[in-house]
Design an enzyme around this catalytic site. Structure first.
Site, PDB file in Angstrom:
ATOM      1  N   GLY A 171    -105.551  16.304  73.985  1.00 33.82           N
ATOM      2  CA  GLY A 171    -105.445  15.734  75.350  1.00 33.82           C
ATOM      3  C   GLY A 171    -106.151  17.153  76.647  1.00 33.82           C
ATOM      4  O   GLY A 171    -107.220  16.902  76.848  1.00 33.82           O
ATOM      5  N   ASN A 172    -105.552  17.988  76.714  1.00 33.42           N
ATOM      6  CA  ASN A 172    -105.630  19.107  76.902  1.00 33.42           C
ATOM      7  C   ASN A 172    -106.959  19.942  76.287  1.00 33.42           C
ATOM      8  O   ASN A 172    -107.807  20.780  77.710  1.00 33.42           O
ATOM      9  CB  ASN A 172    -104.660  20.107  76.867  1.00 33.42           C
ATOM     10  CG  ASN A 172    -103.942  19.447  78.178  1.00 33.42           C
ATOM     11  OD1 ASN A 172    -103.706  19.638  79.315  1.00 33.42           O
ATOM     12  ND2 ASN A 172    -102.274  19.628  77.353  1.00 33.42           N
TER      13      ASN A 172
ATOM     14  N   LYS B 130     -98.233  13.176  71.013  1.00 35.80           N
ATOM     15  CA  LYS B 130     -99.136  12.156  70.607  1.00 35.80           C
ATOM     16  C   LYS B 130     -98.913  13.023  68.855  1.00 35.80           C
ATOM     17  O   LYS B 130     -99.688  12.867  67.514  1.00 35.80           O
ATOM     18  CB  LYS B 130    -100.795  13.045  71.286  1.00 35.80           C
ATOM     19  CG  LYS B 130    -101.163  14.105  71.179  1.00 35.80           C
ATOM     20  CD  LYS B 130    -101.949  14.346  70.349  1.00 35.80           C
ATOM     21  CE  LYS B 130    -102.644  16.190  70.726  1.00 35.80           C
ATOM     22  NZ  LYS B 130    -102.056  16.607  71.701  1.00 35.80           N
TER      23      LYS B 130
ATOM     24  N   LYS C 210     -92.323  15.892  79.142  1.00 36.17           N
ATOM     25  CA  LYS C 210     -93.820  15.406  78.550  1.00 36.17           C
ATOM     26  C   LYS C 210     -94.551  15.909  79.839  1.00 36.17           C
ATOM     27  O   LYS C 210     -94.921  14.911  80.844  1.00 36.17           O
ATOM     28  CB  LYS C 210     -93.998  14.193  78.271  1.00 36.17           C
ATOM     29  CG  LYS C 210     -95.184  14.068  77.604  1.00 36.17           C
ATOM     30  CD  LYS C 210     -95.899  14.780  76.211  1.00 36.17           C
ATOM     31  CE  LYS C 210     -97.335  14.482  75.962  1.00 36.17           C
ATOM     32  NZ  LYS C 210     -97.813  15.602  75.096  1.00 36.17           N
TER      33      LYS C 210
ATOM     34  N   LYS D 139     -96.539  20.615  67.925  1.00 34.34           N
ATOM     35  CA  LYS D 139     -97.669  20.555  67.050  1.00 34.34           C
ATOM     36  C   LYS D 139     -96.747  20.889  65.671  1.00 34.34           C
ATOM     37  O   LYS D 139     -97.058  20.787  65.009  1.00 34.34           O
ATOM     38  CB  LYS D 139     -98.698  21.307  67.605  1.00 34.34           C
ATOM     39  CG  LYS D 139     -99.490  20.697  68.531  1.00 34.34           C
ATOM     40  CD  LYS D 139    -101.074  21.751  68.926  1.00 34.34           C
ATOM     41  CE  LYS D 139    -101.539  21.224  70.585  1.00 34.34           C
ATOM     42  NZ  LYS D 139    -101.204  20.105  71.156  1.00 34.34           N
TER      43      LYS D 139
HETATM   44  N1  ADP Z   1     -96.997  30.583  70.818  1.00 32.79           N
HETATM   45  C1  ADP Z   1     -98.021  30.068  70.989  1.00 32.79           C
HETATM   46  N2  ADP Z   1     -99.539  29.572  70.244  1.00 32.79           N
HETATM   47  C2  ADP Z   1    -100.105  29.346  70.967  1.00 32.79           C
HETATM   48  N3  ADP Z   1    -100.682  28.552  71.770  1.00 32.79           N
HETATM   49  C3  ADP Z   1     -99.041  28.323  72.673  1.00 32.79           C
HETATM   50  C4  ADP Z   1     -97.561  28.981  72.560  1.00 32.79           C
HETATM   51  N4  ADP Z   1     -96.903  28.766  73.633  1.00 32.79           N
HETATM   52  C5  ADP Z   1     -97.624  27.764  74.269  1.00 32.79           C
HETATM   53  N5  ADP Z   1     -99.285  27.428  73.573  1.00 32.79           N
HETATM   54  C6  ADP Z   1     -99.719  26.523  74.747  1.00 32.79           C
HETATM   55  O1  ADP Z   1    -100.000  25.431  73.949  1.00 32.79           O
HETATM   56  C7  ADP Z   1    -101.129  25.045  74.782  1.00 32.79           C
HETATM   57  C8  ADP Z   1    -101.488  23.988  73.342  1.00 32.79           C
HETATM   58  O2  ADP Z   1    -101.270  23.240  73.871  1.00 32.79           O
HETATM   59  P1  ADP Z   1    -101.105  21.895  74.825  1.00 32.79           P
HETATM   60  O3  ADP Z   1    -101.497  22.274  75.723  1.00 32.79           O
HETATM   61  O4  ADP Z   1    -100.095  20.715  74.532  1.00 32.79           O
HETATM   62  O5  ADP Z   1    -102.672  20.656  73.677  1.00 32.79           O
HETATM   63  P2  ADP Z   1    -103.331  19.752  73.654  1.00 32.79           P
HETATM   64  O6  ADP Z   1    -103.424  18.925  74.356  1.00 32.79           O
HETATM   65  O7  ADP Z   1    -104.077  19.743  72.547  1.00 32.79           O
HETATM   66  O8  ADP Z   1    -101.920  19.128  73.019  1.00 32.79           O
HETATM   67  C9  ADP Z   1    -101.947  26.213  74.538  1.00 32.79           C
HETATM   68  O9  ADP Z   1    -103.057  26.143  75.302  1.00 32.79           O
HETATM   69  C10 ADP Z   1    -101.110  26.865  74.919  1.00 32.79           C
HETATM   70  O10 ADP Z   1    -101.283  27.805  75.956  1.00 32.79           O
HETATM   71 MG    MG Z   2    -100.391  18.962  73.743  1.00 32.06          MG
END
Ligand code: ADP
Ligand code: MG
Length: 304
Positions: free
Chosen positions: A12-13, A208, A124, A266
């Site tokens: 979503g981000n 998600k 969340k 993730k």
């Molecule tokens: N170890 C890591 N490696 C890469 N990204 C990370 C890590 N820890 C936190 N992040 C963050 O996770 C984000 C992706 O997750 P998120 O913001 O939830 O995106 P999405 O909406 O795709 O789920 C990245 O933009 C980054 O800022």
């Molecule tokens: Mg996310």
């Protein structure tokens, strides 16, 4: 063509990037980029597309709060709205890049346990980012729970474990007919099963990534791809020198204790899929879907 689907989860981000204007045109542009990347996957076999809704559901909640003649709609209803809104944008762009292929967006409900501990401990992040002071103000005025997200602050809501995808048989039917299925948007509309059979929406947002993992396991997917706004999981993310992790086992990744509201789910989703199917999951950039499937970019998560 392989007959088992690839399940893709779009961030979503990533569709509405942090700091970007939250309007429809911006989102449409990001969606178009992502769908071009997915078209290559769809050409190789059955495809299921799931997506996040964190920024979008938070935006709808804010819009609802601006009109105070009606009680704001609960999060399950807003979740359904985002499945329609984001699903529509994805479906239209996918059809544009996949002429002749059927694409369907399916409103999807996901069962959660009403006694899930998450209801007493919201984690969340949804909606836009705020300064610490603005977040504090909202905590007082609206009774929200707010928490740090990177360098800024966001509203956080309950995120219970996904247990069961209500529309699973319909998803299978659509896949069997060769349709690309967009479903389980925003982690699915959170519902409980009252007396084991009556569906009722609940005030929550399901993660998600974990919902995509559940769906991928249930569909016995060929791979689970978690697409986001970074090219790989990074080791030492918050040190000045992050290094991409190319390949890791679930145990290695879990030991690293990654950020709970973003990379953590993730990695957990990828790990569950790898453990429960014996196949690989991958985490990486939105526009590198095919490279992730082939294991040449991003972070591959596999049991050995
Ligand atoms: N170890 C890591 N490696 C890469 N990204 C990370 C890590 N820890 C936190 N992040 C963050 O996770 C984000 C992706 O997750 P998120 O913001 O939830 O995106 P999405 O909406 O795709 O789920 C990245 O933009 C980054 O800022
Ligand atoms: Mg996310």
């Amino acid at each position: 063509m392989s007959s088992t689907p690839v399940v893709v989860a779009l961030g979503g981000n990533a569709l509405l990037r942090r700091g970007e204007p939250t309007d429809a045109a911006t989102q449409r542009r990001n969606v178009a980029r992502a769908m071009t990347s997915l078209a290559a996957l769809a050409a190789r076999g059955p495809l299921v597309v799931t997506h996040g809704n964190g920024p979008q559901v938070g935006l709808l909640a804010l819009q609802a709060a601006a009109y105070d003649d009606a009680e704001p709609y609960p999060l399950d209803v807003l979740g359904a709205e985002t499945e329609g809104m984001i699903g529509y944008l994805l479906e239209q762009e996918l059809r544009n890049v996949l002429p002749g292929r059927e694409v369907a967006t399916l409103l999807t409900q996901v069962v959660v346990d009403p006694d899930d501990q998450a209801f007493t401990r919201p984690t969340k992040p949804i909606g836009p980012t705020y300064s610490e002071r603005a977040a504090d103000e909202l905590r007082r005025a609206r009774g929200w729970t707010v928490d740090r997200d990177g360098t800024s602050w966001r509203r956080v809501v309950a995120s219970p474990e996904p247990r069961q995808v209500v529309e699973l048989s319909t998803i299978r039917l659509l896949l069997a007919a060769g349709t690309v299925v967009i479903c389980v948007g925003g982690g699915g509309i959170p519902v409980t099963l009252v007396d084991g059979q009556v569906l009722r929406g609940v005030e929550a947002v399901i993660d998600k990534d974990l919902a995509a993992a559940l769906l991928a396991v249930e569909l016995d997917a060929r791979a689970l791809l978690l697409l986001t706004d970074v090219t790989a999981v990074q080791d030492g993310w918050d040190t000045g020198e992050p290094r991409p992790i190319r390949r890791a086992t679930p145990d290695e990744l879990r030991a690293r204790k990654l950020a709970a509201g973003s990379m953590g789910p993730k990695v957990e989703a990828a790990s569950r899929f790898a453990e429960q199917t014996g196949r690989a999951a991958a985490i990486g950039a939105l526009d590198e879907a095919e490279l992730l499937l082939d294991g040449v970019h991003g972070t591959t998560v596999a049991c050995r």
